[in-house]
Write a protein that holds these residues in place. Structure first.
Motif, PDB file in Angstrom:
ATOM      1  N   ARG A 246      35.154  29.588   2.997  1.00  0.00           N
ATOM      2  CA  ARG A 246      34.534  30.013   1.863  1.00  0.00           C
ATOM      3  C   ARG A 246      32.894  29.951   1.667  1.00  0.00           C
ATOM      4  N   PRO A 247      32.193  30.742   0.914  1.00  0.00           N
ATOM      5  CA  PRO A 247      30.808  30.332   0.961  1.00  0.00           C
ATOM      6  C   PRO A 247      30.607  28.853   0.625  1.00  0.00           C
ATOM      7  N   GLU A 248      29.688  28.309   1.318  1.00  0.00           N
ATOM      8  CA  GLU A 248      29.362  26.830   1.147  1.00  0.00           C
ATOM      9  C   GLU A 248      28.952  26.653  -0.301  1.00  0.00           C
ATOM     10  N   HIS A 249      29.176  25.401  -0.842  1.00  0.00           N
ATOM     11  CA  HIS A 249      28.722  24.835  -1.994  1.00  0.00           C
ATOM     12  C   HIS A 249      29.096  25.704  -3.258  1.00  0.00           C
ATOM     13  N   THR A 250      30.291  26.086  -3.274  1.00  0.00           N
ATOM     14  CA  THR A 250      30.799  26.892  -4.429  1.00  0.00           C
ATOM     15  C   THR A 250      32.014  26.074  -4.999  1.00  0.00           C
ATOM     16  N   LEU A 251      32.230  26.407  -6.497  1.00  0.00           N
ATOM     17  CA  LEU A 251      33.434  25.477  -6.762  1.00  0.00           C
ATOM     18  C   LEU A 251      34.732  26.177  -6.046  1.00  0.00           C
ATOM     19  N   GLU A 252      34.634  27.548  -5.905  1.00  0.00           N
ATOM     20  CA  GLU A 252      35.727  27.998  -5.328  1.00  0.00           C
ATOM     21  C   GLU A 252      36.097  27.266  -3.676  1.00  0.00           C
ATOM     22  N   GLY A 253      34.935  27.282  -3.171  1.00  0.00           N
ATOM     23  CA  GLY A 253      35.088  26.509  -1.760  1.00  0.00           C
ATOM     24  C   GLY A 253      35.535  25.022  -1.898  1.00  0.00           C
ATOM     25  N   TYR A 254      35.000  24.279  -2.995  1.00  0.00           N
ATOM     26  CA  TYR A 254      35.656  23.033  -2.946  1.00  0.00           C
ATOM     27  C   TYR A 254      37.125  22.942  -3.808  1.00  0.00           C
ATOM     28  N   THR A 255      37.249  23.947  -4.424  1.00  0.00           N
ATOM     29  CA  THR A 255      38.509  24.066  -4.779  1.00  0.00           C
ATOM     30  C   THR A 255      39.634  24.209  -3.780  1.00  0.00           C
ATOM     31  N   LEU A 256      39.042  25.136  -2.995  1.00  0.00           N
ATOM     32  CA  LEU A 256      40.103  25.462  -1.760  1.00  0.00           C
ATOM     33  C   LEU A 256      40.346  23.815  -0.774  1.00  0.00           C
ATOM     34  N   ALA A 257      39.310  23.333  -0.628  1.00  0.00           N
ATOM     35  CA  ALA A 257      39.136  22.107   0.083  1.00  0.00           C
ATOM     36  C   ALA A 257      40.258  20.952  -0.520  1.00  0.00           C
TER      37      ALA A 257
ATOM     38  N   THR B  83      26.208  23.660 -10.473  1.00  0.00           N
ATOM     39  CA  THR B  83      25.238  22.585 -10.902  1.00  0.00           C
ATOM     40  C   THR B  83      26.104  21.369 -10.345  1.00  0.00           C
ATOM     41  N   PHE B  84      25.424  20.226 -10.111  1.00  0.00           N
ATOM     42  CA  PHE B  84      25.963  18.788  -9.676  1.00  0.00           C
ATOM     43  C   PHE B  84      26.967  18.501 -10.608  1.00  0.00           C
ATOM     44  N   GLU B  85      26.710  18.500 -11.919  1.00  0.00           N
ATOM     45  CA  GLU B  85      27.639  18.020 -12.902  1.00  0.00           C
ATOM     46  C   GLU B  85      29.094  18.971 -12.705  1.00  0.00           C
ATOM     47  N   GLU B  86      28.771  20.021 -12.646  1.00  0.00           N
ATOM     48  CA  GLU B  86      29.925  20.916 -12.637  1.00  0.00           C
ATOM     49  C   GLU B  86      31.053  20.457 -11.304  1.00  0.00           C
ATOM     50  N   VAL B  87      30.265  20.039 -10.304  1.00  0.00           N
ATOM     51  CA  VAL B  87      31.166  19.546  -9.140  1.00  0.00           C
ATOM     52  C   VAL B  87      31.445  18.293  -9.561  1.00  0.00           C
ATOM     53  N   LEU B  88      31.032  17.491 -10.478  1.00  0.00           N
ATOM     54  CA  LEU B  88      31.790  16.237 -10.666  1.00  0.00           C
ATOM     55  C   LEU B  88      32.824  16.597 -11.642  1.00  0.00           C
TER      56      LEU B  88
ATOM     57  N   THR C 125      33.537  12.245  -4.493  1.00  0.00           N
ATOM     58  CA  THR C 125      32.602  13.076  -4.143  1.00  0.00           C
ATOM     59  C   THR C 125      31.395  12.278  -3.199  1.00  0.00           C
ATOM     60  N   GLU C 126      30.455  12.965  -2.338  1.00  0.00           N
ATOM     61  CA  GLU C 126      29.818  12.409  -1.611  1.00  0.00           C
ATOM     62  C   GLU C 126      28.457  13.121  -1.460  1.00  0.00           C
ATOM     63  N   PRO C 127      27.563  13.405  -2.512  1.00  0.00           N
ATOM     64  CA  PRO C 127      26.783  14.367  -2.716  1.00  0.00           C
ATOM     65  C   PRO C 127      25.268  13.682  -1.737  1.00  0.00           C
ATOM     66  N   GLU C 128      24.686  14.550  -1.234  1.00  0.00           N
ATOM     67  CA  GLU C 128      23.608  14.389  -0.455  1.00  0.00           C
ATOM     68  C   GLU C 128      22.182  14.759  -1.114  1.00  0.00           C
ATOM     69  N   VAL C 129      21.312  14.034  -1.149  1.00  0.00           N
ATOM     70  CA  VAL C 129      20.183  14.488  -1.882  1.00  0.00           C
ATOM     71  C   VAL C 129      19.207  14.856  -1.048  1.00  0.00           C
ATOM     72  N   LYS C 130      18.793  16.234  -0.837  1.00  0.00           N
ATOM     73  CA  LYS C 130      18.048  17.090   0.197  1.00  0.00           C
ATOM     74  C   LYS C 130      16.760  16.933  -0.227  1.00  0.00           C
ATOM     75  N   VAL C 131      15.837  16.578   0.944  1.00  0.00           N
ATOM     76  CA  VAL C 131      14.514  16.463   0.853  1.00  0.00           C
ATOM     77  C   VAL C 131      13.942  15.696  -0.292  1.00  0.00           C
ATOM     78  N   PRO C 132      14.438  14.640  -0.879  1.00  0.00           N
ATOM     79  CA  PRO C 132      13.841  14.195  -2.205  1.00  0.00           C
ATOM     80  C   PRO C 132      12.117  13.956  -2.243  1.00  0.00           C
ATOM     81  N   GLY C 133      11.732  13.683  -0.996  1.00  0.00           N
ATOM     82  CA  GLY C 133      10.167  13.195  -1.006  1.00  0.00           C
ATOM     83  C   GLY C 133       9.449  14.644  -1.024  1.00  0.00           C
ATOM     84  N   HIS C 134       9.954  15.778  -0.721  1.00  0.00           N
ATOM     85  CA  HIS C 134       9.170  16.931  -1.031  1.00  0.00           C
ATOM     86  C   HIS C 134       9.290  17.391  -2.442  1.00  0.00           C
TER      87      HIS C 134
END
Length: 331
Positions: free
Chosen positions: A49-60, A147-152, A162-171
């Motif tokens: 499924r397209p990555e980072h979608t509720l549908e993709g998480y649900t399938l997993a 959103t992050f909260e919807e995934v939670l 869940t194991e969220p990754e924070v992307k480029v926080p310095g940027h």
């Protein structure tokens, strides 16, 4: 050091038994906690499924994944949304929105649309796409960017970690969108700020994790890759952050596969060294449709790393990682 990541499976340390009994005994895992390694759905069931979608998480989750992994970036109005990259062209239909044509700009050496230039309301008008051309494209332009909260919420409803990754926080911090306060707010409001939380936070930037370590007790995972990718003179097995340094603020490490296993399946010693420091090991990324090496398929590779005692694996096709784990368990 706080508590080691929780796993699932069967306790090790089994007593000796007769050959007949041994045939009935479960596999003994050499993970830190003696339990079976976690299968982490990398960006959801992103191979299907397209990555980072509720549908993709649900399938997993339906396939049996123990953990789902959202990557976090921030909108211009401070909402943590779930995308692997903070540019949008490869995983959304943003290029098909004429109203956003003037948002395309150059940042560094890339010209693209950037999540930090969009409000959350604007991001919600986009739809997700499969970025890998060899994968199923039939679900493109159907699913929202969550959103992050919807995934939670989804994870809590199904009882998975869940194991969220924070992307480029310095940027993001450099442009006035520091993700740390919003992340901490969400963790605290949901009682996910303790050592026993059903989540763990990962990042490639040690400075961010060290800051976060001062705010919450949530387990932390230091992501590392071979230093040779930044410095051609470095040893190929030297990680970007030394294990001893990571142990000062993190509970685990997420290494590139090449740091833990050689092309012919040999043990580099990374897992044992991390375990000696009390660090869980979650290597990335296992993909059914990307060649591993000549004569080596992903199932062989998974068996090799499971045998090393890794505590979890990031998999684009979690069903495969689950099946191989089950076969090794004798289930």
């Amino acid at each position: 050091m706080r508590q080691i990541f929780m796993g699932i499976g069967i306790l090790a340390g089994l007593a000796a038994c007769t050959p007949a009994e041994d045939a009935q005994m479960p596999h003994v895992w050499t993970t830190l906690n003696g339990q079976a390694p976690l299968v982490i759905a990398h960006r959801g069931a992103s191979g299907e499924r397209p990555e980072h979608t509720l549908e993709g998480y649900t399938l997993a989750i339906e396939q049996g994944a123990d953990v789902i992994e959202p990557d976090l970036v921030m909108t211009s109005d401070g909402v943590l949304v779930v995308r692997h990259d903070h540019y949008l062209s490869t995983t959304t239909d943003v290029a098909d929105h004429p109203e956003f044509a003037d948002r395309r700009r150059t940042q560094g050496d890339q010209t693209d649309w950037w999540v930090e230039d969009f409000t959350f309301e604007e991001i919600r008008t986009l739809r997700a796409r499969q970025p890998w051309p060899q994968r199923d494209q039939s679900f493109n332009d159907q699913f929202l960017i969550p959103t992050f909260e919807e995934v939670l919420d989804l994870a809590a409803a199904h009882g998975v970690r869940t194991e969220p990754e924070v992307k480029v926080p310095g940027h993001f911090a450099a442009i006035g969108l520091d993700p740390l306060p919003e992340l901490v707010r969400i963790l605290r409001e949901r009682d996910l700020d303790g050592a026993d939380a059903s989540t763990s936070i990962q990042c490639f930037e040690p400075e961010f994790l060290a800051r976060l370590d001062g705010e919450v007790e949530t387990p932390l995972l230091m992501l590392v890759f071979p230093m040779i990718e930044l410095d051609p003179t470095a040893d190929p097995l030297t990680p970007t952050v030394a294990l001893a340094d990571a142990a000062g603020f993190a509970d685990g490490v997420g290494p590139s596969k090449s740091l833990i296993i050689t092309p012919d399946g040999g043990d580099t010693g990374f897992v044992a060294a991390a375990h000696a420091l009390g660090l869980a090991v979650h290597p990335w990324t296992f993909r059914d449709d990307v060649p591993v090496a000549e004569g080596v398929d992903v199932e062989t590779e998974l068996r090799q790393v499971y045998a090393l005692g890794v505590d979890g694996v990031f998999a684009d096709f979690p069903a495969t990682a689950l099946r191989v784990r089950s076969e090794m368990s004798g289930d």
